[in-house]
Design a protein around this motif. Sequence first.
Motif, PDB file in Angstrom:
ATOM      1  N   LEU A  49     -23.825  69.039 -23.932  1.00 17.40           N
ATOM      2  CA  LEU A  49     -24.851  67.999 -24.027  1.00 17.40           C
ATOM      3  C   LEU A  49     -24.952  67.488 -25.457  1.00 17.40           C
ATOM      4  CD1 LEU A  49     -27.124  66.365 -22.701  1.00 17.40           C
ATOM      5  CD2 LEU A  49     -28.649  68.294 -23.184  1.00 17.40           C
ATOM      6  N   GLY A  50     -24.973  68.396 -26.412  1.00 19.37           N
ATOM      7  CA  GLY A  50     -25.024  68.002 -27.818  1.00 19.37           C
ATOM      8  C   GLY A  50     -23.806  67.202 -28.228  1.00 19.37           C
ATOM      9  N   MET A  53     -24.076  63.711 -26.745  1.00 20.66           N
ATOM     10  CA  MET A  53     -25.068  62.918 -27.468  1.00 20.66           C
ATOM     11  C   MET A  53     -24.543  62.499 -28.841  1.00 20.66           C
ATOM     12  SD  MET A  53     -28.584  64.870 -26.460  1.00 20.66           S
ATOM     13  CE  MET A  53     -29.652  63.712 -27.261  1.00 20.66           C
ATOM     14  N   LEU A  54     -23.918  63.424 -29.543  1.00 22.22           N
ATOM     15  CA  LEU A  54     -23.347  63.099 -30.843  1.00 22.22           C
ATOM     16  C   LEU A  54     -22.288  62.008 -30.695  1.00 22.22           C
ATOM     17  CD1 LEU A  54     -23.042  63.596 -33.882  1.00 22.22           C
ATOM     18  CD2 LEU A  54     -21.463  65.466 -33.325  1.00 22.22           C
ATOM     19  N   VAL A  82     -29.817  59.277 -31.534  1.00 24.33           N
ATOM     20  CA  VAL A  82     -29.034  60.020 -30.543  1.00 24.33           C
ATOM     21  C   VAL A  82     -28.008  60.920 -31.233  1.00 24.33           C
ATOM     22  CG1 VAL A  82     -27.379  59.791 -28.643  1.00 24.33           C
ATOM     23  CG2 VAL A  82     -29.412  58.354 -28.699  1.00 24.33           C
ATOM     24  N   ARG A  85     -29.857  63.898 -32.774  1.00 29.33           N
ATOM     25  CA  ARG A  85     -30.263  64.849 -31.734  1.00 29.33           C
ATOM     26  C   ARG A  85     -29.067  65.653 -31.243  1.00 29.33           C
ATOM     27  NH1 ARG A  85     -33.384  62.212 -27.059  1.00 29.33           N
ATOM     28  NH2 ARG A  85     -33.030  64.278 -26.219  1.00 29.33           N
ATOM     29  N   GLY A  86     -27.928  64.995 -31.054  1.00 31.84           N
ATOM     30  CA  GLY A  86     -26.732  65.706 -30.623  1.00 31.84           C
ATOM     31  C   GLY A  86     -26.298  66.748 -31.645  1.00 31.84           C
TER      32      GLY A  86
END
Length: 143
Positions: A49-50, A53-54, A82, A85-86
Motif C-alpha cells: 500500500l505504501g 501510494m508513493l 500522497v 503518506r506512502g
Amino acid sequence: MTAHQRTRAFARVIGPYIAVFTTVYAIRLPALQGLVAELFAEQALMLMLGALMLGGGLVIIGGHRNWRGPLAVTVSLFGWFVALRGFLLIAFPTTIESGVEATLLSPTAMVLARVFFAALAVVGLVLTYAGWFSRPGRDPEFA
C-alpha cells in the motif's frame, strides 16, 4: 499539452477520487476500527500500500509541475501528500498505526477526522467541477 490542460486532466481523475473516497470514509470511519487493525497486522500489505501510494504520488509530482493558480496548487499538493503518506507507511508503519488508533479511540479526534474528510470531499467536488465542467477560456483563476 499545455500546463493548463495537464492540470485539468489531473483534476478530472483526482477530483472524483477524492470526492467519493473521502465521503465514504467520513461516513464509515467509526465502523473501520477492526479493518484498520487487520490492515496494519499485515506488514506485506502495508508495504505494498505504501509503495503504491508513493508511486502514485510521484506520478502526479512528475507529471504535473505547475503551481500557477489554485487548481494547479491543489493538484500538486495532492501529489506531494500522497507521496509523503506512502513514504511514511513504508518507513514508519508503527507510528502511523499509533496515530490512527489514537484517532479512532478519541471521540473528539473522530469528529475532527470526519470533518476533515468532509472538507476534503468538497475539495474533490471543486476539482471535479474544474476538471470536467469549467470552460478553459473562461476560468483563468483555474489555470
